[in-house]
Structures are given as C-alpha cells and as structure tokens.
Design a protein around this motif. Structure first.
Motif, PDB file in Angstrom:
ATOM      1  N   GLU A   4       0.937  -1.063   0.218  1.00 58.38           N
ATOM      2  CA  GLU A   4       0.088  -0.801  -0.065  1.00 58.38           C
ATOM      3  C   GLU A   4       1.057   1.348   0.096  1.00 58.38           C
ATOM      4  OE1 GLU A   4      -3.401   0.471  -0.447  1.00 58.38           O
ATOM      5  OE2 GLU A   4      -3.524  -2.107  -0.426  1.00 58.38           O
ATOM      6  N   ASN A   5       0.604   1.885  -0.633  1.00 57.70           N
ATOM      7  CA  ASN A   5       0.988   3.298  -1.040  1.00 57.70           C
ATOM      8  C   ASN A   5       0.068   4.707  -0.674  1.00 57.70           C
ATOM      9  OD1 ASN A   5       3.822   2.671  -1.881  1.00 57.70           O
ATOM     10  ND2 ASN A   5       3.001   1.962  -4.155  1.00 57.70           N
ATOM     11  N   PHE A   6       0.296   5.302   0.227  1.00 59.58           N
ATOM     12  CA  PHE A   6      -0.004   6.458   0.687  1.00 59.58           C
ATOM     13  C   PHE A   6       0.382   7.891   0.667  1.00 59.58           C
ATOM     14  CE2 PHE A   6       0.558   3.744   4.171  1.00 59.58           C
ATOM     15  CZ  PHE A   6       0.526   4.491   4.900  1.00 59.58           C
ATOM     16  N   THR A   7       0.314   8.852   0.909  1.00 59.08           N
ATOM     17  CA  THR A   7       0.763   9.680   1.426  1.00 59.08           C
ATOM     18  C   THR A   7      -0.143  11.411   2.011  1.00 59.08           C
ATOM     19  OG1 THR A   7       0.880  10.815  -0.735  1.00 59.08           O
ATOM     20  CG2 THR A   7       1.499  12.493   0.862  1.00 59.08           C
ATOM     21  N   VAL A   8       1.111  11.605   3.057  1.00 56.61           N
ATOM     22  CA  VAL A   8      -0.552  11.730   4.621  1.00 56.61           C
ATOM     23  C   VAL A   8       0.400  13.571   4.490  1.00 56.61           C
ATOM     24  CG1 VAL A   8       0.113  12.354   6.954  1.00 56.61           C
ATOM     25  CG2 VAL A   8      -0.173  10.127   6.112  1.00 56.61           C
ATOM     26  N   THR A   9      -0.681  14.582   4.969  1.00 56.60           N
ATOM     27  CA  THR A   9      -0.170  15.634   4.910  1.00 56.60           C
ATOM     28  C   THR A   9      -1.375  16.355   6.210  1.00 56.60           C
ATOM     29  OG1 THR A   9      -0.349  15.872   2.274  1.00 56.60           O
ATOM     30  CG2 THR A   9      -0.766  18.023   3.703  1.00 56.60           C
ATOM     31  N   ALA A  10       0.057  16.985   6.829  1.00 55.97           N
ATOM     32  CA  ALA A  10      -0.180  17.426   8.305  1.00 55.97           C
ATOM     33  C   ALA A  10      -0.810  19.643   8.437  1.00 55.97           C
ATOM     34  CB  ALA A  10       0.940  16.982   8.995  1.00 55.97           C
ATOM     35  N   THR A  16       0.115  31.672  10.111  1.00 49.64           N
ATOM     36  CA  THR A  16       1.518  32.238  10.638  1.00 49.64           C
ATOM     37  C   THR A  16       1.601  33.885  10.561  1.00 49.64           C
ATOM     38  OG1 THR A  16       2.095  33.094   8.199  1.00 49.64           O
ATOM     39  CG2 THR A  16       2.969  30.582   9.349  1.00 49.64           C
ATOM     40  N   GLU A  17       2.479  34.782  10.501  1.00 47.47           N
ATOM     41  CA  GLU A  17       2.215  35.677  11.176  1.00 47.47           C
ATOM     42  C   GLU A  17       1.652  36.330   9.643  1.00 47.47           C
ATOM     43  OE1 GLU A  17       5.180  37.526  12.434  1.00 47.47           O
ATOM     44  OE2 GLU A  17       5.141  36.601  14.505  1.00 47.47           O
ATOM     45  N   SER A  18       1.986  35.955   8.752  1.00 43.02           N
ATOM     46  CA  SER A  18       1.594  36.393   7.270  1.00 43.02           C
ATOM     47  C   SER A  18       0.306  35.746   6.232  1.00 43.02           C
ATOM     48  CB  SER A  18       3.162  35.643   6.404  1.00 43.02           C
ATOM     49  OG  SER A  18       2.824  34.930   6.656  1.00 43.02           O
ATOM     50  N   GLY A  19      -0.413  35.033   7.502  1.00 44.94           N
ATOM     51  CA  GLY A  19      -1.844  34.761   7.377  1.00 44.94           C
ATOM     52  C   GLY A  19      -1.975  33.271   6.343  1.00 44.94           C
ATOM     53  N   GLY A  20      -0.586  32.466   6.115  1.00 46.20           N
ATOM     54  CA  GLY A  20      -0.815  31.646   5.939  1.00 46.20           C
ATOM     55  C   GLY A  20      -0.527  30.087   7.028  1.00 46.20           C
ATOM     56  N   SER A  21      -0.808  28.957   6.679  1.00 44.52           N
ATOM     57  CA  SER A  21      -0.094  27.405   7.442  1.00 44.52           C
ATOM     58  C   SER A  21       1.283  26.707   7.226  1.00 44.52           C
ATOM     59  CB  SER A  21      -1.567  26.786   7.462  1.00 44.52           C
ATOM     60  OG  SER A  21      -2.591  27.686   7.826  1.00 44.52           O
ATOM     61  N   TYR A  22       1.559  26.342   8.123  1.00 36.24           N
ATOM     62  CA  TYR A  22       2.839  25.456   7.540  1.00 36.24           C
ATOM     63  C   TYR A  22       2.170  24.431   7.423  1.00 36.24           C
ATOM     64  CZ  TYR A  22       6.123  29.122   9.212  1.00 36.24           C
ATOM     65  OH  TYR A  22       5.987  29.944  10.121  1.00 36.24           O
ATOM     66  N   SER A  23       2.992  22.948   6.285  1.00 35.63           N
ATOM     67  CA  SER A  23       1.997  22.183   6.529  1.00 35.63           C
ATOM     68  C   SER A  23       3.466  21.050   5.696  1.00 35.63           C
ATOM     69  CB  SER A  23       1.108  22.155   5.490  1.00 35.63           C
ATOM     70  OG  SER A  23       2.113  22.470   4.053  1.00 35.63           O
ATOM     71  N   VAL A  24       3.448  19.582   5.964  1.00 38.91           N
ATOM     72  CA  VAL A  24       4.912  18.757   5.603  1.00 38.91           C
ATOM     73  C   VAL A  24       3.381  17.715   4.854  1.00 38.91           C
ATOM     74  CG1 VAL A  24       4.484  18.003   8.003  1.00 38.91           C
ATOM     75  CG2 VAL A  24       6.696  17.881   6.602  1.00 38.91           C
ATOM     76  N   THR A  25       3.910  17.438   3.750  1.00 38.77           N
ATOM     77  CA  THR A  25       3.533  16.044   2.783  1.00 38.77           C
ATOM     78  C   THR A  25       4.370  15.071   3.102  1.00 38.77           C
ATOM     79  OG1 THR A  25       1.712  17.047   1.786  1.00 38.77           O
ATOM     80  CG2 THR A  25       2.377  14.970   1.262  1.00 38.77           C
ATOM     81  N   ALA A  27       5.294  11.119   1.719  1.00 42.81           N
ATOM     82  CA  ALA A  27       4.669  10.089   1.373  1.00 42.81           C
ATOM     83  C   ALA A  27       5.677   8.248   2.182  1.00 42.81           C
ATOM     84  CB  ALA A  27       5.271   9.802  -0.038  1.00 42.81           C
ATOM     85  N   TYR A  28       4.363   7.481   2.046  1.00 40.06           N
ATOM     86  CA  TYR A  28       4.898   5.760   2.984  1.00 40.06           C
ATOM     87  C   TYR A  28       4.333   5.021   2.020  1.00 40.06           C
ATOM     88  CZ  TYR A  28       4.941   8.921   7.353  1.00 40.06           C
ATOM     89  OH  TYR A  28       5.640   9.730   8.792  1.00 40.06           O
ATOM     90  N   SER A  29       5.422   4.304   2.126  1.00 40.04           N
ATOM     91  CA  SER A  29       4.883   2.568   1.863  1.00 40.04           C
ATOM     92  C   SER A  29       4.418   1.385   2.835  1.00 40.04           C
ATOM     93  CB  SER A  29       5.999   2.040   0.711  1.00 40.04           C
ATOM     94  OG  SER A  29       5.895   1.092   0.176  1.00 40.04           O
ATOM     95  N   LEU A  30       3.465   0.434   2.610  1.00 38.15           N
ATOM     96  CA  LEU A  30       3.644  -0.406   3.983  1.00 38.15           C
ATOM     97  C   LEU A  30       3.748  -0.978   3.203  1.00 38.15           C
ATOM     98  CD1 LEU A  30       2.739  -1.113   7.208  1.00 38.15           C
ATOM     99  CD2 LEU A  30       1.070  -0.226   6.438  1.00 38.15           C
TER     100      LEU A  30
END
Length: 114
Positions: A4-10, A16-25, A27-30
């Motif tokens: 199984e291959n899937f991607t997790v985004t948090a 943030t002060e500039s109005g945006g958000s931080y995120s990280v993506t 990819a995993y394989s199980l």
C-alpha cells in the motif's frame, strides 16, 4: 503480500504572521505480509478398509475460524468435514495424495499435501 502506498499531509491549524499555514507532506509505503499458517499433524495415520476412521487436522497461525477442504484423491468412503475432521470408513485400499487447504478468516492459506 499487500503493498500500500499513501501520503499523509499535516497542516498547522494556527496561521502564521503572514496569514498562511505550515504543512508537511510525507509519502509512505507499507508492506503487509500474510501470516504463516501451518498444519498439524504433519502426517496422517493410516486407515484400514472397513474400519471407521477419525482424525482431525488443525491449522496454526493466521486468524480463525478456518474452513478446511481437500483437493486430490481421498480414499473412497473418507470425507473431510469443513471443521478439519476426517471421518467415515474407507472402502478401498491404496496410496492417496491430496492437499488440505485451510484459509483463515482473512483469506490467508497454507496448503498441506498428504
């Protein structure tokens, strides 16, 4: 084996002060392998013509319940119940080769040839 291959985004819920958000993506394989299922006993005791035969086989490993079936040449008169019990009375002699298969409840199998 199941791959199984899937991607997790948090994403950070606080802007943030500039109005945006931080995120990280990421990819995993199980890889998920089937459990090892073995059969007991490794060999069946002999039967005699005209004598009632009772012998159970048991699958070990995997996830029960199991449903047993045989393919190949069982001796005439001998039957394998879905619960793994050989029964009845042999009506012919000889040497017989058959395979007992016991898939577990998640469909893993391990055939045993007798």
């Amino acid at each position: 084996m199941i791959d199984e291959n899937f991607t997790v985004t948090a994403t950070d819920a606080s802007p943030t002060e500039s109005g945006g958000s931080y995120s990280v993506t990421t990819a995993y394989s199980l890889n998920v392998g089937a459990p090892s299922i073995t059969g007991n006993p490794p060999n069946l005791p002999g039967a005699a013509i005209g004598v009632p035969y009772m012998q159970s086989v048991e699958a070990v490993g995997g996830t029960g319940p199991y449903t047993y079936s045989a393919s190949g040449a069982l001796p005439a008169g001998i039957w394998l119940n879905p619960n793994g019990a050989f029964s009845r009375t042999a009506t012919e002699g000889g040497s017989f080769t058959f395979t007992v298969t016991a898939p577990d409840s998640v469909r893993s199998t391990s055939p045993r040839k007798s």
